[in-house]
Design an enzyme around this catalytic site. Structure first.
Site, short mmCIF file in Angstrom:
data_model
loop_
_atom_site.label_atom_id
_atom_site.label_comp_id
_atom_site.label_asym_id
_atom_site.label_seq_id
_atom_site.Cartn_x
_atom_site.Cartn_y
_atom_site.Cartn_z
N GLU A 196 19.34 48.23 -6.08
CA GLU A 196 19.68 49.57 -6.51
C GLU A 196 20.18 50.37 -5.21
O GLU A 196 19.84 50.39 -4.18
CB GLU A 196 18.24 50.34 -6.74
CG GLU A 196 17.76 49.61 -8.20
CD GLU A 196 16.42 50.13 -8.54
OE1 GLU A 196 15.85 51.09 -7.62
OE2 GLU A 196 15.90 49.70 -9.74
N ARG A 235 31.47 40.26 -19.17
CA ARG A 235 30.87 41.06 -19.93
C ARG A 235 30.62 42.37 -19.04
O ARG A 235 29.71 42.23 -18.21
CB ARG A 235 30.19 41.12 -20.95
CG ARG A 235 30.21 39.80 -21.73
CD ARG A 235 29.35 39.74 -23.02
NE ARG A 235 29.82 40.89 -23.88
CZ ARG A 235 30.96 40.55 -24.75
NH1 ARG A 235 31.63 39.48 -24.86
NH2 ARG A 235 31.39 41.55 -25.53
N TYR A 284 18.00 42.21 -6.34
CA TYR A 284 17.94 43.78 -6.83
C TYR A 284 18.55 44.59 -5.56
O TYR A 284 18.57 43.99 -4.55
CB TYR A 284 16.29 44.15 -6.63
CG TYR A 284 15.84 44.57 -8.05
CD1 TYR A 284 16.43 45.73 -8.59
CD2 TYR A 284 15.13 43.72 -8.79
CE1 TYR A 284 16.25 46.03 -9.93
CE2 TYR A 284 14.45 44.33 -10.20
CZ TYR A 284 15.31 45.28 -10.64
OH TYR A 284 14.87 45.99 -12.05
N ASP A 340 39.65 56.14 -22.27
CA ASP A 340 38.85 54.85 -22.31
C ASP A 340 39.79 53.63 -22.61
O ASP A 340 40.44 53.54 -23.64
CB ASP A 340 37.82 54.86 -23.53
CG ASP A 340 36.99 53.79 -24.01
OD1 ASP A 340 37.60 52.65 -23.14
OD2 ASP A 340 36.07 54.00 -24.63
N LYS A 371 37.65 42.48 -22.03
CA LYS A 371 38.84 42.28 -23.08
C LYS A 371 39.95 41.78 -22.46
O LYS A 371 39.97 40.47 -21.81
CB LYS A 371 38.69 43.50 -23.74
CG LYS A 371 37.34 44.03 -24.45
CD LYS A 371 37.46 45.04 -25.22
CE LYS A 371 36.03 45.59 -25.71
NZ LYS A 371 35.99 46.70 -26.45
N THR A 384 36.19 48.26 -20.25
CA THR A 384 35.17 47.15 -20.37
C THR A 384 36.00 46.35 -19.29
O THR A 384 37.48 46.33 -18.82
CB THR A 384 35.29 46.32 -21.72
OG1 THR A 384 36.68 46.31 -21.97
CG2 THR A 384 34.45 47.20 -22.78
C1 LIG Z 1 34.88 47.67 -26.69
C2 LIG Z 1 34.89 49.23 -26.35
C3 LIG Z 1 33.64 49.73 -25.74
C4 LIG Z 1 32.61 49.24 -25.62
O1 LIG Z 1 32.40 48.25 -24.81
P1 LIG Z 1 31.16 47.35 -24.76
O2 LIG Z 1 31.01 46.59 -23.65
O3 LIG Z 1 31.13 46.62 -26.16
O4 LIG Z 1 29.90 48.68 -24.92
C5 LIG Z 1 34.11 51.04 -25.51
N1 LIG Z 1 35.42 51.73 -25.79
C6 LIG Z 1 36.35 51.07 -26.42
C7 LIG Z 1 37.43 51.91 -26.57
C8 LIG Z 1 36.12 49.80 -26.79
O5 LIG Z 1 37.15 49.26 -27.25
#
Ligand SMILES: *Cc1c(COP(=O)(O)O)cnc(C)c1O
Length: 427
Positions: free
Chosen positions: A60, A239, A58, A204, A233, A230
């Site tokens: 926090e 993850r 933990y 994003d 990817k 993220t």
């Molecule tokens: C995959 C993705 C997310 C979300 O990611 P998670 O880890 O699945 O919550 C957010 N924005 C974009 C553009 C994505 O492609």
């Protein structure tokens, strides 16, 4: 501890059912072709960090300021992850605690928005993401999202249209970035539009973080107030989520992530993020990213040669959008046929789609995972041919089974997680 201690027994003994599911998943990943644009295969080093005893901790708070004792080594890994993320993207501040891409986006929304505020985001059916204002997502429930999109002529972002909407709606925030857009995004231009109307910007980069880190896609970091991503990817980490921002937002953002949205951070995941960022800082990573992009272009060209329309006419990144409905096949049918041949993709709407989302006219295809296995342009041509044959044979289970055999043969030449393959499955 004695060797008979319950805590020391391997998973196979403790829980044969879960162990078997894992074995089967290792086998599925190794013998199929993974073409989902948002997936990848992490290194053994990343897996090892994820599976470490840091899951017990933990922590926090933030490094040096925790609500729990015993955080000295946790502080080390979080500081490493932060420093490497900042270096990788040239960012002023990084928060590495967000549990996912969605929570990274919420972190920014809760930092700069009040419920009811107007936000511009990319139309989901043009490639935007659920967290960019879908009515069923908290983003669409709490805020007044207005959608911009691509132009019908070239299926590329319509920046003039975006500017008109910005002037008309005076949003507090402009969200850019996408899940299903195969072209370069001009973040500098979007930031300039935002500056004109006094809006903040959030890019994003969940999908294109890898190409950006490698310098193969223009970076939003110098231009946008916030950049979210993220880590699993193209970045090829565990993850998880990542938020970068200008120094002036550091305190507010950190407070929003914890205690605003989350409790204890996942320390094992932060450790694995640090490993992935280190891997991405190596020269080989840039070579890998370039190969992903080259592979994608070859795949697109070959599929076009089979008579399929490629949305926007091609690709600049790691994904392509295949208009299967241009050959009278729905995305749903195409996804299912390919799955029978052990080729994993996902159906996706294309801009101005005439089919509903659960049917869709397109397939989204990405090259990060197959490129991680070491596949190159020769294999991409073979994969395009297998896809075309599988789609032709979509009503012929025997042909699909035969293609599945060829897929396994191709995949077998690029071994994956060999030490994790269970003997009973590879017989
Ligand atoms: C995959 C993705 C997310 C979300 O990611 P998670 O880890 O699945 O919550 C957010 N924005 C974009 C553009 C994505 O492609």
């Amino acid at each position: 501890m004695s060797s008979g201690n319950r805590m020391e027994r391997p998973l196979r003994q403790v829980d044969p059912e879960v162990a078997e599911a894992i074995d089967r998943e290792v086998n599925r990943q190794a013998t199929g072709l993974e073409l989902i644009a948002s997936e990848n295969f992490v290194s053994e080093a990343v897996l090892e960090a994820m599976g470490s005893v840091f899951t017990n901790k933990y922590a926090e708070g933030y490094p040096g300021r925790r609500y729990y004792g015993g955080c000295e080594f946790t502080d080390d890994v979080e500081r490493l992850a932060i420093a490497r993320a900042k270096e990788l993207f040239g960012a002023e501040h990084a928060n590495v605690q967000a549990h996912s891409g969605s929570q990274a986006n919420q972190g920014v929304y809760f930092t700069v928005l009040q419920p009811g505020d107007t936000v511009l985001g990319m139309d989901l059916s043009h490639g935007g993401h659920l967290t960019h204002g879908h009515p069923l997502n908290i983003s669409g429930i709490l805020y007044n999202f207005v959608a911009y999109g691509v132009s019908p002529e070239d299926e590329r972002l319509d920046y003039d249209g975006l500017e008109k909407l910005a002037i008309e709606h005076r949003p507090k925030l402009i969200v850019c970035g996408a899940s299903a857009y195969p072209r370069i995004i001009d973040f500098e231009r979007i930031a300039a539009i935002a500056a004109k109307v006094g809006a903040k910007t959030m890019a994003d980069i969940a999908h294109i973080a890898g190409p950006i880190a490698a310098g193969l896609h223009p970076s939003p970091v110098p231009h946008c107030d916030f950049v979210t991503s993220t880590t699993h990817k193209t970045l090829r980490g565990p993850r998880g989520g990542l938020i970068l921002c200008k120094k002036k937002y550091r305190k507010d953002l950190n407070r929003t992530v914890f205690p605003g949205l989350q409790g204890g951070p996942f320390v094992h995941i932060m450790a694995a993020k640090a490993v992935a960022f280190r891997e991405a800082l190596q020269p080989e990573y840039r070579v890998y990213m370039q190969q992903i992009i080259d592979n994608c272009r070859v795949l697109a060209e070959r599929l076009a040669g089979h008579g399929y329309r490629i949305v926007s006419g091609g690709t600049d990144n790691h994904m392509l959008m295949l208009d299967v409905f241009s050959r009278g096949i729905t995305g749903k049918v195409a996804e299912e046929a390919l799955e029978q041949a052990a080729i994993t993709t996902n159906k996706n709407t294309i801009p101005f789609d005439k089919n509903p989302p659960m049917v869709a006219s397109g397939l989204r295809i990405g090259t990060p995972a197959v490129t991680t296995r070491g596949m190159g342009e020769t294999e991409m041509q073979a994969i395009a041919d297998l896809i075309a044959r599988a789609l032709e044979s979509r009503e012929d289970p025997a042909s699909l089974a035969a293609i599945r055999g060829e897929v396994a043969e191709l995949a077998g030449r690029f071994p994956l997680y060999l030490s994790r393959q269970a003997a009973f499955l590879s017989e």
